[in-house]
Design a protein around this motif. Structure first.
Motif, PDB file in Angstrom:
ATOM      1  N   ASN A 232       0.813  -1.216   0.000  1.00 60.41           N
ATOM      2  CA  ASN A 232       0.000   0.000   0.000  1.00 60.41           C
ATOM      3  C   ASN A 232       0.849   1.269   0.000  1.00 60.41           C
ATOM      4  OD1 ASN A 232      -2.513  -1.307  -0.086  1.00 60.41           O
ATOM      5  ND2 ASN A 232      -2.392  -1.750   2.100  1.00 60.41           N
ATOM      6  N   LYS A 233       2.090   1.121  -0.473  1.00 57.09           N
ATOM      7  CA  LYS A 233       3.010   2.244  -0.618  1.00 57.09           C
ATOM      8  C   LYS A 233       3.179   2.997   0.710  1.00 57.09           C
ATOM      9  CE  LYS A 233       2.092   2.467  -5.540  1.00 57.09           C
ATOM     10  NZ  LYS A 233       1.803   3.306  -6.714  1.00 57.09           N
ATOM     11  N   THR A 234       3.155   4.312   0.699  1.00 53.06           N
ATOM     12  CA  THR A 234       3.377   5.054   1.944  1.00 53.06           C
ATOM     13  C   THR A 234       2.254   4.814   2.946  1.00 53.06           C
ATOM     14  OG1 THR A 234       2.361   7.027   0.964  1.00 53.06           O
ATOM     15  CG2 THR A 234       4.773   6.854   0.870  1.00 53.06           C
ATOM     16  N   ASN A 235       1.087   4.427   2.453  1.00 60.57           N
ATOM     17  CA  ASN A 235      -0.010   4.101   3.367  1.00 60.57           C
ATOM     18  C   ASN A 235       0.246   2.806   4.129  1.00 60.57           C
ATOM     19  OD1 ASN A 235      -1.566   6.357   2.727  1.00 60.57           O
ATOM     20  ND2 ASN A 235      -2.531   5.333   0.985  1.00 60.57           N
ATOM     21  N   GLY A 236       1.237   2.057   3.675  1.00 65.59           N
ATOM     22  CA  GLY A 236       1.593   0.824   4.370  1.00 65.59           C
ATOM     23  C   GLY A 236       2.678   1.018   5.410  1.00 65.59           C
ATOM     24  N   GLU A 237       3.218   2.226   5.488  1.00 67.94           N
ATOM     25  CA  GLU A 237       4.263   2.493   6.480  1.00 67.94           C
ATOM     26  C   GLU A 237       3.650   2.539   7.881  1.00 67.94           C
ATOM     27  OE1 GLU A 237       7.607   4.891   3.912  1.00 67.94           O
ATOM     28  OE2 GLU A 237       6.264   6.054   5.192  1.00 67.94           O
ATOM     29  N   ARG A 238       4.309   1.895   8.822  1.00 70.21           N
ATOM     30  CA  ARG A 238       3.767   1.841  10.182  1.00 70.21           C
ATOM     31  C   ARG A 238       4.825   1.309  11.129  1.00 70.21           C
ATOM     32  NH1 ARG A 238       2.694  -2.367   7.035  1.00 70.21           N
ATOM     33  NH2 ARG A 238       2.468  -4.487   7.851  1.00 70.21           N
ATOM     34  N   MET A 239       4.610   1.570  12.411  1.00 64.19           N
ATOM     35  CA  MET A 239       5.423   0.997  13.473  1.00 64.19           C
ATOM     36  C   MET A 239       4.573  -0.024  14.210  1.00 64.19           C
ATOM     37  SD  MET A 239       7.127   4.491  14.976  1.00 64.19           S
ATOM     38  CE  MET A 239       7.972   5.657  13.901  1.00 64.19           C
ATOM     39  N   VAL A 240       5.113  -1.210  14.414  1.00 60.55           N
ATOM     40  CA  VAL A 240       4.356  -2.287  15.063  1.00 60.55           C
ATOM     41  C   VAL A 240       5.114  -2.737  16.307  1.00 60.55           C
ATOM     42  CG1 VAL A 240       3.370  -4.594  14.813  1.00 60.55           C
ATOM     43  CG2 VAL A 240       3.404  -3.021  12.858  1.00 60.55           C
ATOM     44  N   SER A 241       4.472  -2.619  17.441  1.00 58.76           N
ATOM     45  CA  SER A 241       5.111  -2.985  18.704  1.00 58.76           C
ATOM     46  C   SER A 241       5.223  -4.504  18.845  1.00 58.76           C
ATOM     47  CB  SER A 241       4.319  -2.409  19.885  1.00 58.76           C
ATOM     48  OG  SER A 241       2.970  -2.857  19.840  1.00 58.76           O
ATOM     49  N   LEU A 242       6.213  -4.944  19.605  1.00 56.05           N
ATOM     50  CA  LEU A 242       6.490  -6.358  19.801  1.00 56.05           C
ATOM     51  C   LEU A 242       6.552  -6.693  21.286  1.00 56.05           C
ATOM     52  CD1 LEU A 242       9.414  -6.740  17.227  1.00 56.05           C
ATOM     53  CD2 LEU A 242       7.020  -7.344  16.840  1.00 56.05           C
ATOM     54  N   ARG A 243       6.201  -7.906  21.617  1.00 55.54           N
ATOM     55  CA  ARG A 243       6.366  -8.385  22.985  1.00 55.54           C
ATOM     56  C   ARG A 243       7.858  -8.606  23.258  1.00 55.54           C
ATOM     57  NH1 ARG A 243       2.491  -8.527  26.782  1.00 55.54           N
ATOM     58  NH2 ARG A 243       3.223 -10.559  27.528  1.00 55.54           N
ATOM     59  N   HIS A 244       8.227  -8.549  24.521  1.00 57.25           N
ATOM     60  CA  HIS A 244       9.659  -8.644  24.853  1.00 57.25           C
ATOM     61  C   HIS A 244      10.251  -9.984  24.453  1.00 57.25           C
ATOM     62  CE1 HIS A 244       9.564 -11.346  28.406  1.00 57.25           C
ATOM     63  NE2 HIS A 244       8.356 -10.863  28.582  1.00 57.25           N
ATOM     64  N   ARG A 245       9.435 -11.056  24.502  1.00 59.51           N
ATOM     65  CA  ARG A 245       9.982 -12.369  24.136  1.00 59.51           C
ATOM     66  C   ARG A 245      10.273 -12.446  22.636  1.00 59.51           C
ATOM     67  NH1 ARG A 245       7.792 -17.691  26.894  1.00 59.51           N
ATOM     68  NH2 ARG A 245       9.819 -18.308  26.075  1.00 59.51           N
ATOM     69  N   VAL A 246       9.495 -11.740  21.829  1.00 57.53           N
ATOM     70  CA  VAL A 246       9.783 -11.680  20.396  1.00 57.53           C
ATOM     71  C   VAL A 246      11.072 -10.896  20.165  1.00 57.53           C
ATOM     72  CG1 VAL A 246       8.908 -10.988  18.135  1.00 57.53           C
ATOM     73  CG2 VAL A 246       7.311 -11.799  19.892  1.00 57.53           C
ATOM     74  N   CYS A 247      11.249  -9.829  20.906  1.00 62.91           N
ATOM     75  CA  CYS A 247      12.480  -9.037  20.795  1.00 62.91           C
ATOM     76  C   CYS A 247      13.694  -9.846  21.234  1.00 62.91           C
ATOM     77  CB  CYS A 247      12.364  -7.765  21.635  1.00 62.91           C
ATOM     78  SG  CYS A 247      11.165  -6.576  20.994  1.00 62.91           S
ATOM     79  N   ASP A 248      13.534 -10.666  22.247  1.00 66.18           N
ATOM     80  CA  ASP A 248      14.646 -11.524  22.679  1.00 66.18           C
ATOM     81  C   ASP A 248      15.094 -12.432  21.539  1.00 66.18           C
ATOM     82  OD1 ASP A 248      14.560 -10.405  25.201  1.00 66.18           O
ATOM     83  OD2 ASP A 248      13.431 -12.058  26.105  1.00 66.18           O
ATOM     84  N   VAL A 249      14.118 -12.958  20.788  1.00 63.05           N
ATOM     85  CA  VAL A 249      14.432 -13.838  19.660  1.00 63.05           C
ATOM     86  C   VAL A 249      15.181 -13.055  18.583  1.00 63.05           C
ATOM     87  CG1 VAL A 249      13.438 -15.214  17.790  1.00 63.05           C
ATOM     88  CG2 VAL A 249      12.489 -15.376  20.107  1.00 63.05           C
ATOM     89  N   LEU A 250      14.686 -11.865  18.256  1.00 66.91           N
ATOM     90  CA  LEU A 250      15.339 -11.037  17.242  1.00 66.91           C
ATOM     91  C   LEU A 250      16.750 -10.647  17.661  1.00 66.91           C
ATOM     92  CD1 LEU A 250      12.338  -8.777  16.217  1.00 66.91           C
ATOM     93  CD2 LEU A 250      13.624 -10.246  14.675  1.00 66.91           C
TER      94      LEU A 250
END
Length: 347
Positions: A189-207
């Motif tokens: 969706n081009k610029t309309n698809g730009e967004r920030m998506v929050s993550l749970r801490h356990r997902v961040c640990d994996v990343l």
């Protein structure tokens, strides 16, 4: 000077696809290109040399031809909608008779057939993620990361492929999807698809573990550092798709539900995982994720922003909760609002 009605079907097709380049993503462009290519080839087989000779009967013959090839109802609907849009373009440039587009029959698709119901169901997602999070060998691997990312963000394949290391913000626990079409990573969706998506801490640990221990230190052709990285740099769309099929093989966390031996099963080979009846594509994981978001009580407006889809599209194509799921997980918590309270007790 050539008049628009003298354009050949192929010339008209090329002109239409060319003028849509600024309006659509590369993926949508490829879809229009393929659908109309089939029409052009049919016209050439029928010796139709000028678009000015097109009629309602010609378009109906093409629809009947495609229908007779046994394609799915949803596929035929998509092709004829593209054809209708194309004929509207021909009307606009005065290459065909006015109102010819109204004669293009776009078939209706029965309820329940308009979208693919196949998804990664929540129980299987839980089992897979629990396995990855508790296995010392597979924790923080590429397969683990792609599954966690798509399941928890509901992002499309192209959006996940487009992520750079810089788009992941570990301290603030979110990923940022950015439209970068000039560098080969557009969002649907081009610029309309730009967004920030929050993550749970356990997902961040994996990343964090993946970036520190598993991610290849590679750049793409634009000097960017892809978050999901192959030996060559940024993976192709098909490569990401293959990774997800492997990440969701059921024999990862338990016995094969199809009675195969994982040691000898051909579906565990790199290019065969998509043939496993229980493995899932990125789109099917996204579908399961959106259903899970809704079943967990995440409001539609929040889900819409996280996954970048309208509420109508979510309802029609992605939210695959069964009727009982909706009753138990979405509606039952509201029963207390229907209590008469003191009035009921006093009667």
């Amino acid at each position: 000077m050539m008049q628009p009605e003298d354009l050949s079907p192929r010339e008209a097709w090329e002109s239409y696809v060319d003028q849509r380049q600024t309006e659509t993503t590369d993926q949508s462009q490829a879809t229009y290109h393929y659908r109309l290519k089939l029409w052009v080839e049919w016209c050439e087989e029928q010796d139709i040399e000028r678009v000015g000779d097109l009629s309602g009967w010609t378009l109906e013959q093409f629809r009947s031809h495609r229908s007779g090839e046994g394609i799915a109802a949803t596929t035929l609907r998509g092709e004829m909608q593209t054809m209708k849009n194309f004929v509207e373009y021909l009307e606009r440039i005065e290459a065909v008779d006015e109102d010819l587009a109204e004669k293009v029959k776009v078939p209706n698709v029965p309820d329940g057939e308009e979208s693919d119901d196949t998804r990664l169901i929540t129980d299987d997602a839980y089992r897979l993620i629990e396995y990855y999070r508790n296995d010392a060998t597979d924790y923080g691997t590429r397969n683990h990361v792609i599954l966690e990312l798509v399941w928890h963000t509901g992002a499309r394949l192209g959006a996940v492929r487009a992520l750079d290391v810089r788009d992941y913000h570990s301290d603030d626990q979110y990923v940022e999807f950015v439209h970068r079409p000039d560098q080969g990573t557009p969002l649907k969706n081009k610029t309309n698809g730009e967004r920030m998506v929050s993550l749970r801490h356990r997902v961040c640990d994996v990343l964090d573990a993946y970036i520190q221990n598993e991610r290849r230190n590679k750049h793409d052709e634009h000097g960017r550092q892809p978050l999901l990285c192959s030996a060559q740099g940024r993976p192709s769309r098909n490569t990401v798709r293959v990774w997800m099929y492997h990440a969701t093989l059921p024999c990862i966390y338990g016995p094969c539900p199809h009675g195969h031996d994982p040691v000898t099963c051909e579906f565990t080979d790199y290019n065969q995982a998509s043939k496993c009846p229980s493995s899932r594509s990125p789109h099917q994981v996204r579908t399961g994720s959106i259903t899970w978001h809704r079943n967990r009580g995440v409001p539609k407006e929040v889900t819409r922003t996280r996954v970048n889809a309208s509420e109508r599209v979510i309802d029609q194509h992605y939210d695959k909760a069964e009727a009982r799921d909706r009753m138990e997980l979405r509606r039952r918590p509201h029963l207390e609002k229907l209590d008469f309270g003191d009035q009921e007790n006093s009667e």
